[in-house]
Design a protein around this motif. Structure first.
Motif, PDB file in Angstrom:
ATOM      1  N   VAL A 101      -2.461   1.510  -0.411  1.00  0.00           N
ATOM      2  CA  VAL A 101      -1.500   2.455  -0.973  1.00  0.00           C
ATOM      3  C   VAL A 101      -1.494   2.349  -2.496  1.00  0.00           C
ATOM      4  O   VAL A 101      -1.488   1.245  -3.040  1.00  0.00           O
ATOM      5  N   CYS A 102      -1.514   3.498  -3.176  1.00  0.00           N
ATOM      6  CA  CYS A 102      -1.375   3.490  -4.638  1.00  0.00           C
ATOM      7  C   CYS A 102       0.114   3.492  -4.975  1.00  0.00           C
ATOM      8  O   CYS A 102       0.839   4.402  -4.582  1.00  0.00           O
ATOM      9  N   HIS A 103       0.572   2.476  -5.698  1.00  0.00           N
ATOM     10  CA  HIS A 103       1.995   2.391  -6.026  1.00  0.00           C
ATOM     11  C   HIS A 103       2.376   3.286  -7.199  1.00  0.00           C
ATOM     12  O   HIS A 103       3.518   3.310  -7.617  1.00  0.00           O
ATOM     13  N   ARG A 104       1.401   3.989  -7.759  1.00  0.00           N
ATOM     14  CA  ARG A 104       1.736   4.922  -8.826  1.00  0.00           C
ATOM     15  C   ARG A 104       1.877   6.333  -8.285  1.00  0.00           C
ATOM     16  O   ARG A 104       2.858   6.999  -8.538  1.00  0.00           O
ATOM     17  N   CYS A 105       0.900   6.807  -7.508  1.00  0.00           N
ATOM     18  CA  CYS A 105       0.939   8.209  -7.077  1.00  0.00           C
ATOM     19  C   CYS A 105       1.194   8.355  -5.582  1.00  0.00           C
ATOM     20  O   CYS A 105       1.402   9.457  -5.103  1.00  0.00           O
ATOM     21  N   GLY A 106       1.203   7.242  -4.845  1.00  0.00           N
ATOM     22  CA  GLY A 106       1.523   7.328  -3.423  1.00  0.00           C
ATOM     23  C   GLY A 106       0.328   7.645  -2.533  1.00  0.00           C
ATOM     24  O   GLY A 106       0.423   7.619  -1.307  1.00  0.00           O
TER      25      GLY A 106
ATOM     26  N   PRO B 147      -9.950   0.795  -6.217  1.00  0.00           N
ATOM     27  CA  PRO B 147      -8.963   1.532  -6.997  1.00  0.00           C
ATOM     28  C   PRO B 147      -8.527   2.838  -6.342  1.00  0.00           C
ATOM     29  O   PRO B 147      -9.230   3.394  -5.512  1.00  0.00           O
ATOM     30  N   CYS B 148      -7.340   3.311  -6.754  1.00  0.00           N
ATOM     31  CA  CYS B 148      -6.920   4.665  -6.386  1.00  0.00           C
ATOM     32  C   CYS B 148      -7.795   5.633  -7.171  1.00  0.00           C
ATOM     33  O   CYS B 148      -7.933   5.508  -8.379  1.00  0.00           O
ATOM     34  N   PRO B 149      -8.414   6.617  -6.507  1.00  0.00           N
ATOM     35  CA  PRO B 149      -9.325   7.517  -7.211  1.00  0.00           C
ATOM     36  C   PRO B 149      -8.633   8.347  -8.298  1.00  0.00           C
ATOM     37  O   PRO B 149      -9.277   8.715  -9.279  1.00  0.00           O
ATOM     38  N   SER B 150      -7.332   8.624  -8.150  1.00  0.00           N
ATOM     39  CA  SER B 150      -6.658   9.459  -9.153  1.00  0.00           C
ATOM     40  C   SER B 150      -6.147   8.656 -10.327  1.00  0.00           C
ATOM     41  O   SER B 150      -6.011   9.177 -11.422  1.00  0.00           O
ATOM     42  N   CYS B 151      -5.748   7.411 -10.096  1.00  0.00           N
ATOM     43  CA  CYS B 151      -5.058   6.653 -11.138  1.00  0.00           C
ATOM     44  C   CYS B 151      -5.896   5.511 -11.684  1.00  0.00           C
ATOM     45  O   CYS B 151      -5.558   4.947 -12.728  1.00  0.00           O
ATOM     46  N   GLU B 152      -6.946   5.152 -10.967  1.00  0.00           N
ATOM     47  CA  GLU B 152      -7.806   4.044 -11.364  1.00  0.00           C
ATOM     48  C   GLU B 152      -7.065   2.717 -11.478  1.00  0.00           C
ATOM     49  O   GLU B 152      -7.496   1.812 -12.162  1.00  0.00           O
TER      50      GLU B 152
HETATM   51 ZN    ZN Z   1      -2.798   6.808  -7.538  1.00  0.00          ZN
END
Ligand code: ZN
Ligand code: ADP
Ligand code: ZN
Length: 725
Positions: free
Chosen positions: A466-471, A449-454
């Motif tokens: 790549v996180c498609h929510r926060c980049g 997972p993306c650590p910021s958005c889970e």
């Molecule tokens: Zn993210």
């Protein structure tokens, strides 16, 4: 009363000194605290709250910057969308205004780029007849000047040049000057087929145009519902010409300039220097300059995205909103207005005609038209009676059971091969970028997972996650599961890059282009990809919805939708509608030329009404079924929605806060609305914040807001376009 150009969403009251003629809309200088600032006057003659008022220092510009209809629109926005009047007023002014109004005056549009222009002198004319001392290039230049060429480019077309014109000028045979050139980005300066403007209208265009033109000056609202390539843009252009001929200004909204270059280019080609283009890709300075041209009356046609609605056109007579269904018409920060509803409000305020255009209008708009709130104008067939592409639905479950694990079904593979063999082109559409959407452990189910958005990281072809929510991204995908150390950690889910790979394998000799948010990170990539297809250099293009808009490619005879269901399962009231719209739009890219066209829709839900209606090009059946569903749940247009969201670092904090507000709303709601939630927002964690939402749904949800105090830690979205924020 005035509102500052920056700062809080508040208004302040000042005294107008004797002899200073101040009207609403004026930009004034005032003292605020211990500093000088500037603000826009929103009202005069208001009751003074207290005795000791400070006085206005003076005017920054002699003329009001906002006209009465703009201020009225700002008031409508503030009251309808529950934001501060100052927020609404600020949205109407270019962000650079505060900087450009620094002194006691307002800067005019910056001097524009200039180019050299030339004219022939009487001596030059004589020299043509006795060309003894002229070189061949100079003679050609003189002849071109005599024939009326002005710029170096024009001279070049007849064998002359700017350089030789300069040398002729040194000998008194020509004169040199400079004139301003508009900074129109090259991708917008398209050439228009000049003949189109004189062609007779089709049998459905003619009455549509007549109704629109007939309403100019008295106002009216229309829905121009026409399939792709049915000639809607041509109707806008001719209606605009009619408005201008009556001395009325024109505002044309398009969803996103980069994706609608063709429409903007045609307005520029037809109306030239009268057109101001306002969009988000402009720098603040460029926006200011375009805005200033409209204030000065140099431009009376404005083409742009959402906020172009607020351009200071003196007498707006025609407001067009193209692709009215696009969610980008909703602003996702205060003021959270929807440009379609704001355009209709402006139409009522200013007596302007409003035309909403679409091949797939929102069912709520369609419903408003059948209820008589809007006049429905239909363009039923494509120009030249080109047929809509016959479309096959492929059931992906059967592909799986037949052992096909590729992203391309057997039907799509053979159609692709045949299309390319015949020298035709294909578009492959998928709503997800990257190579894979998830990295998953087959043994313990761990997802990276993306650590910021889970939310799961997506894998990209360059190896990054790549996180498609926060980049946010990290360099390498793990080769073993961080949780159980298993090596069976695999990629799952398909993105555009994976499709591109599969097509390359299938058609090793074809040239394949890709267009998605990763590709357009390079400036101008959209135009380049389009040009490569247009010129026939590429045979296949793989992309996200960026290829669904504005791509007018006569060589494309096949559109394949790799997975039609990516949006369908999302928990949003408009999931089916967005799916239908996107599928229709992308299928409409096929068969725009003489070679004909077809479509292939791959899906796991072959019986879903959105998929079936899109394949059959059957808007009416879709709308009827969709409206039935909406009525059952009280969703728009049968009820209204208000979305309330809040976030905090600690999960417990947001949960307690949401439970408290939900209880208050429940008590206050009565019959005006039901309270849905609290529930985690779709983006349940963003940038380290836990997010929770509440939804009010019912006949009068905003009335409930009047009875409950809602703190500034909540965002309030009236008529949200999606509940998935
Ligand atoms: Zn993210
Ligand atoms: P839409 O906006 O509905 O997609 P357009 O206005 O772009 O449709 O028209 C599609 C194509 O048909 C364009 O190339 C346009 O120049 C052409 N066209 C539009 N109206 C006419 C007409 N009356 N006669 C011939 N060609 C037309
Ligand atoms: Zn594991």
């Amino acid at each position: 009363m005035f509102s500052g150009l920056r700062g809080p969403a508040m208004t302040f009251t000042y005294l107008i000194p004797d002899g200073l003629d101040v009207v609403p809309g004026h930009l004034v200088r005032v003292g605020l605290g211990d500093r000088a600032t500037r603000g826009v006057v929103v009202a005069v003659d208001v009751p003074a709250p207290e005795a000791s008022l400070r006085a206005v220092d003076g005017l920054v510009h002699p003329l009001p910057l906002l006209s009465a209809h703009q201020l009225a629109l700002a008031r409508w926005i503030a009251s309808y969308y529950r934001c501060g009047l100052a927020d609404a007023v600020r949205a109407m002014l270019p962000p650079a205004l505060a900087a450009r109004a620094r002194g006691a005056t307002l800067e005019s549009a910056r001097s524009e780029r200039t180019e050299a222009i030339f004219a022939i002198t009487p001596d030059g004319r004589r020299a043509i007849d006795e060309p003894v001392r002229l070189g061949a290039r100079q003679l050609a230049t003189l002849r071109a000047l005599a024939a009326g060429a002005v710029t170096a480019a024009e001279l070049g077309q007849s064998g002359g040049s700017g350089e030789s014109a300069k040398s002729l000028a040194a000998r008194g045979l020509a004169t040199v000057g400079r004139h301003a050139v508009r900074r129109i980005p090259t991708e917008l300066s398209l050439h228009e087929d000049d003949v189109v403007r004189d062609l007779p209208l089709t049998r459905s265009q003619a009455p549509a145009l007549e109704s629109i033109v007939g309403s100019l000056g008295s106002g009216g609202a229309f829905l121009l519902h026409g399939v792709t390539a049915s000639g809607k843009t041509e109707v806008y252009l001719r209606a605009a010409a009619a408005a201008l001929a009556r001395g009325l200004g024109v505002i044309v909204l398009v969803p996103e300039i980069a994706l609608t270059v063709q429409v903007v280019g045609r307005f520029l080609a037809r109306f030239g220097d009268r057109v101001a283009v306002l969009h988000s890709a402009l720098s603040a300075g460029e926006r200011y300059d375009e805005w200033r041209r409209v204030v000065d009356g140099v431009c009376d046609v404005v083409v742009g995205s959402r906020s172009a609605l607020f351009a200071p056109v003196a007498r707006p007579g025609l407001i067009v909103v193209d692709e009215e269904q696009e969610p980008s018409y909703k602003q996702e920060s205060a003021p959270r207005y929807h440009a379609v509803d704001a355009a209709r409000a402006l139409g009522r305020i200013a007596g302007a005609t409003v035309v909403l255009g679409s091949a797939t209008p929102r069912v709520a708009t369609h419903h408003a038209a059948t209820a008589g709130e809007l006049t429905l104008l239909r363009l039923g067939e494509r120009i030249a009676d080109l047929p809509l592409p016959p479309t096959t639905v492929v059931d992906l479950r059967l592909e799986l059971s037949a052992g096909n694990r590729s992203t391309l079904s057997r039907a799509l593979r053979s159609a692709l091969v045949r299309t390319v063999e015949r020298g035709e082109q294909a578009i492959l559409y998928l709503n997800r970028r990257g190579l894979a959407t998830v990295i998953l452990c087959r043994d313990c189910g761990y997802v990276v997972p993306c650590p910021s958005c889970e939310i799961p990281f997506a894998l990209h072809a360059d190896g990054r996650l790549v996180c498609h929510r926060c980049g946010k991204w990290r360099r390498d995908a793990p080769s073993a599961c961080p949780q159980c150390a298993s090596a069976r950690i695999r990629q799952l889910g398909v993105g555009t890059q994976r499709v591109e790979q599969d097509v390359r394998q299938l058609l090793p000799r074809a040239k394949i282009a890709r267009l998605d948010r990763d590709a357009v990170a390079r400036k101008g990539a959209h135009a380049v990809a389009y040009e490569r297809m247009r010129s026939g250099d590429s045979q296949v293009i793989v992309g996200t919805q960026m290829i669904a808009k504005g791509f007018d490619l006569p060589g494309v005879s096949l559109v394949g939708v790799v997975n039609a269901d990516t949006l369908l399962n999302l928990p949003d009231p408009s999931a089916a509608e967005r799916t239908f719209q996107l599928l229709t739009q992308v299928l409409g890219r096929s068969g725009r030329g003489d070679v004909g066209g077809r479509g292939i829709l791959q899906t796991y839900l072959p019986d879903h009404h959105a998929v079936r209606a899109a394949a059959a090009h059957d808007y009416e059946t879709f709308a009827a079924r969709e409206l039935l569903d909406r009525r059952r749940f009280g969703n728009p247009p049968f009820g209204r929605l208000v979305l309330l969201q809040t976030g905090a670092r600690r999960e417990a904090t947001v949960e307690a806060r949401a439970a408290r507000l939900a209880a208050e709303l429940e008590t206050a709601a009565g019959d005006d609305a039901e309270v849905l939630g609290p529930a985690p927002a779709f983006a349940a964690k963003r940038a380290g914040n836990y997010r929770v939402q509440l939804v009010l749904r019912g006949p009068r949800p905003t009335a409930v807001l009047d009875r409950v105090r809602i703190g500034s830690e909540w965002s309030v979205d009236v008529d949200p376009v999606s509940l998935l924020g």
